[in-house]
Write a protein that holds these residues in place. Structure first.
Motif, short mmCIF file in Angstrom:
data_model
loop_
_atom_site.label_atom_id
_atom_site.label_comp_id
_atom_site.label_asym_id
_atom_site.label_seq_id
_atom_site.Cartn_x
_atom_site.Cartn_y
_atom_site.Cartn_z
N THR A 313 18.89 -50.62 3.67
CA THR A 313 19.35 -51.34 2.54
C THR A 313 18.60 -52.66 2.73
O THR A 313 17.99 -53.13 3.31
N ARG A 314 19.21 -53.42 1.59
CA ARG A 314 19.02 -54.92 1.53
C ARG A 314 20.25 -55.55 1.43
O ARG A 314 21.15 -55.27 0.44
N LYS A 315 20.43 -56.64 2.27
CA LYS A 315 21.65 -57.46 2.18
C LYS A 315 21.15 -58.83 1.57
O LYS A 315 20.10 -59.33 2.24
N VAL A 316 21.84 -59.44 0.90
CA VAL A 316 21.46 -60.76 0.12
C VAL A 316 22.55 -61.85 0.26
O VAL A 316 23.80 -61.07 0.03
N THR A 317 22.38 -63.03 0.68
CA THR A 317 23.40 -63.92 0.44
C THR A 317 22.60 -65.21 -0.44
O THR A 317 21.66 -65.45 0.00
N VAL A 318 23.37 -65.73 -1.48
CA VAL A 318 22.62 -66.78 -1.98
C VAL A 318 24.01 -68.03 -2.02
O VAL A 318 24.93 -67.57 -2.49
N TYR A 330 23.24 -51.30 -1.89
CA TYR A 330 23.72 -49.83 -2.15
C TYR A 330 24.95 -49.71 -1.77
O TYR A 330 25.57 -48.60 -1.88
N ARG A 331 25.83 -50.81 -2.15
CA ARG A 331 27.22 -50.80 -2.23
C ARG A 331 27.61 -50.89 -3.37
O ARG A 331 28.90 -50.76 -4.08
N ASP A 332 26.76 -51.07 -4.60
CA ASP A 332 27.07 -51.05 -6.06
C ASP A 332 28.15 -52.03 -6.34
O ASP A 332 28.95 -51.99 -7.69
N GLN A 333 27.98 -53.08 -5.81
CA GLN A 333 28.67 -54.25 -6.26
C GLN A 333 28.32 -55.63 -5.43
O GLN A 333 27.54 -55.63 -4.44
N LEU A 334 28.70 -56.81 -6.24
CA LEU A 334 28.30 -58.11 -5.53
C LEU A 334 29.67 -58.93 -5.59
O LEU A 334 30.71 -58.53 -6.32
N LEU A 353 28.77 -52.67 -10.14
CA LEU A 353 27.59 -52.32 -10.78
C LEU A 353 27.32 -50.91 -10.88
O LEU A 353 28.12 -50.07 -10.01
N PRO A 354 26.35 -50.32 -11.74
CA PRO A 354 26.16 -48.75 -11.75
C PRO A 354 25.74 -48.30 -10.60
O PRO A 354 24.65 -48.89 -10.01
N SER A 355 26.04 -47.02 -10.30
CA SER A 355 25.61 -46.29 -9.21
C SER A 355 24.22 -45.82 -9.43
O SER A 355 23.59 -45.67 -10.54
#
Length: 425
Positions: A313-318, A330-334, A353-355
């Protein structure tokens, strides 16, 4: 409909782009295929209704035929990208080119020169730009609601089994045969980091190594091949445990060409690259690497690639002036967490977010739909991964590898590397 010829009927060309075109409204029509393996070419023709005279065994054969298509999707192995893209461009076709653009910086820049001379349009399949996950992050940043971006962190979890398959046993295991992994795997992430920041890059540095998949880490008693290894029933990376199962599709169908069978796979493991012990292969690409990017405004971004993870997966922090954005592709949400000034109160907002079914979080379908509309009407210019807007990610990758080899040296990104328009994208 925009008529497409796919060059390379493998995982990306067949199982991703052709499959999506056949199932969704994208504006594209599958018109032909170029594939040198006869059984794979025949299967592609049958699956997608391609006439036999529109299936070609070589690029030369396709280019010699009367023109019947508008755009060519290049989905071949990385070292072939430059030559194929140059030849197809010279023939006047528009191109969707799988990343990386090429496996050397001079070849990347040479393709830019080709495009400018021929005046065709070359797009790079940087699918993450089109994923709902990243498009939503970009919308939040650009709204200015939470102030300026101060830091971006992108963590690419390759997954232990995926890394073993592709980067220890597979086609991307050796830098000399392909390119450094910071390009072949992380050009997506470098592109996203600079795209989200929307700022000029000032410098880049990197650290990384091959630390785990090495001979000295092999368990006692391990043999060169899994088929005769006494540890094969218990080893976490046993090729027999992983590949000799009923599942089809990627990555299992990369072991032998169709028609597939367990017996054929077992035979391939006894002699081919995918049956080798992961600690006794000829791999040399990093299994961990971090890239640090400094932008002109002082904003920083980090991109880390990690082999030893449970999931892919990819994990992001801004981090912004007034909020923090976090999410897993891949968790379909922010999760947006505005600052409250109160140590006892959090005001998290979850954005559903949409699957998505593809490995780029819906980005592959989003890419096709955006590209189709862009070619027909000029829409989506702000997200299109044109060759010129994508070249920066490759410059960063090559500089990052130079920095890694120089033990993390900070290297400036200046106009001496690429012309001005690319640096300001």
């Amino acid at each position: 409909m925009i008529r497409v010829v796919i060059v390379g009927a493998g995982a990306r060309g067949n199982r991703v782009f052709a499959d999506l075109i056949s199932r969704y409204k994208t504006g594209f029509h599958l018109a032909g295929v170029v594939e040198p393996v006869p059984v794979r070419r025949a299967a592609f023709e049958q699956r997608y209704g391609i006439p036999a005279d529109r299936g070609f065994s070589s690029l030369a054969e396709f280019l010699a035929a009367p023109r019947f298509a508008d755009i060519v999707f290049i989905c071949t192995l990385d070292p072939t990208h430059y030559a194929i893209c140059a030849a197809v461009s010279e023939a006047g076709y528009d191109v969707l080119l799988e990343k990386p653009i090429a496996t050397s910086l001079p070849d990347c820049l040479a393709l830019v020169a080709v495009e400018r001379r021929i005046k065709n349009r070359i797009f790079v399949a940087h699918g993450l730009r089109y994923a709902p996950f990243f498009r939503q992050i970009k919308r939040i940043i650009d709204s200015g609601e939470y102030g300026a971006v101060r830091h971006i962190a992108i963590r690419e979890d390759v997954g232990h089994w995926h890394f073993a398959h592709s980067y220890v046993r597979g086609n991307w295991r050796r830098t000399a045969d392909c390119a450094p992994i910071v390009l072949t795997k992380c050009s997506h992430d470098l592109d996203i980091a600079s795209w989200l920041a929307g700022d000029r890059v000032a410098s880049v540095s990197s650290l990384g190594s091959l630390s785990f998949f090495r001979p000295e880490n092999a368990p006692e008693g391990a043999t060169d091949r899994c088929v005769d290894c006494p540890l094969q029933n218990d080893c976490l990376y046993s090729a027999t445990r992983f590949y000799l199962r009923a599942e089809t599709g990627w990555p299992f169908d990369t072991i032998v060409p169709p028609p597939d069978s367990i017996d054929a796979r077992r035979e391939a493991l006894a002699t081919g690259p995918y049956g080798r012990c992961v600690w006794r292969c000829d791999n040399d690409v990093c299994d961990n690497q971090s890239v640090m990017i400094e932008f002109a405004s002082g904003t920083h971004a980090t991109v880390s690639m990690n082999a030893l993870t449970a999931d892919c997966t990819r994990k992001v922090t801004v981090l912004l002036d007034k909020a923090e954005i976090t999410g897993d592709l891949y968790r379909d949400q922010l999760r947006v967490s505005p600052f409250t000034g109160d140590p006892y109160h959090l005001a998290d907002r979850v954005i559903e977010l949409p699957s998505a079914e593809d490995r780029h979080g819906g980005g592959d379908l989003g890419l096709l739909q955006a590209l189709g509309e862009h070619l027909q009407s000029g829409k989506h210019g702000e997200i299109m991964s044109s060759l010129e807007s994508s070249i920066l990610s490759h410059v960063l990758a090559f500089l990052a590898e130079d920095s890694r080899l120089a033990h993390g040296a900070r290297l400036p990104v200046s106009d001496s590397f690429v012309p001005e328009p690319f640096m300001s994208e």
